[in-house]
Design a protein around this motif. Structure first.
Motif, mmCIF file in Angstrom:
data_model
loop_
_atom_site.group_PDB
_atom_site.id
_atom_site.type_symbol
_atom_site.label_atom_id
_atom_site.label_comp_id
_atom_site.label_asym_id
_atom_site.label_seq_id
_atom_site.Cartn_x
_atom_site.Cartn_y
_atom_site.Cartn_z
ATOM 1 N N PHE A 107 4.845 -30.785 -12.683
ATOM 2 C CA PHE A 107 5.911 -29.954 -13.244
ATOM 3 C C PHE A 107 6.577 -30.498 -14.501
ATOM 4 O O PHE A 107 7.381 -29.809 -15.106
ATOM 5 N N ILE A 132 11.105 -30.714 -16.940
ATOM 6 C CA ILE A 132 10.416 -29.807 -16.030
ATOM 7 C C ILE A 132 10.113 -28.521 -16.785
ATOM 8 O O ILE A 132 10.995 -27.898 -17.366
ATOM 9 N N LEU A 150 8.225 -24.854 -16.294
ATOM 10 C CA LEU A 150 7.546 -23.827 -15.517
ATOM 11 C C LEU A 150 7.147 -22.654 -16.409
ATOM 12 O O LEU A 150 6.132 -22.015 -16.198
ATOM 13 N N PHE A 155 0.883 -27.610 -13.432
ATOM 14 C CA PHE A 155 1.279 -26.260 -13.040
ATOM 15 C C PHE A 155 0.808 -25.245 -14.070
ATOM 16 O O PHE A 155 0.245 -24.202 -13.725
ATOM 17 N N ARG A 156 1.052 -25.519 -15.352
ATOM 18 C CA ARG A 156 0.648 -24.598 -16.419
ATOM 19 C C ARG A 156 -0.872 -24.487 -16.488
ATOM 20 O O ARG A 156 -1.410 -23.415 -16.727
#
Length: 90
Positions: free
Chosen positions: A10, A17, A19, A72-73
């Motif tokens: 993340f 962080i 998202l 995450f990406r």
């Protein structure tokens, strides 16, 4: 800062962080072309807009998969890429 799996998933290289981000050009193009397909519902313009939208979304997913700022990406890019291919195979 420790380099744990959560951090790699993340956080970006600056430790923030991440998202979501401001949409980049391929994502903006996909949004605009997709909205225009709702206006031009038939004909060659619709076909062109559909190809443009799918190409832009593919480009965005590819860029996220290989250049995403965190795991995450990158996973998001992979998921969109798989979903786009599966949708086109229907």
């Amino acid at each position: 800062m420790e380099n744990t799996l959560i951090d790699k998933t993340f956080r970006d290289s600056n430790g923030k962080i991440v998202l979501g981000e401001i949409p980049n050009p391929p994502l903006i193009l996909w949004i605009v072309a997709s909205l225009l397909t709702l206006v031009f519902t038939t004909g060659k313009i619709n076909t062109l807009l559909d190809i443009l939208a799918n190409g832009a979304l593919f480009t965005w997913a590819w860029l996220e998969l290989f250049q995403g700022v965190n795991y995450f990406r990158r996973a998001l890019g992979l998921g969109v890429l798989i979903g786009l291919i599966a949708y086109q195979l229907q």
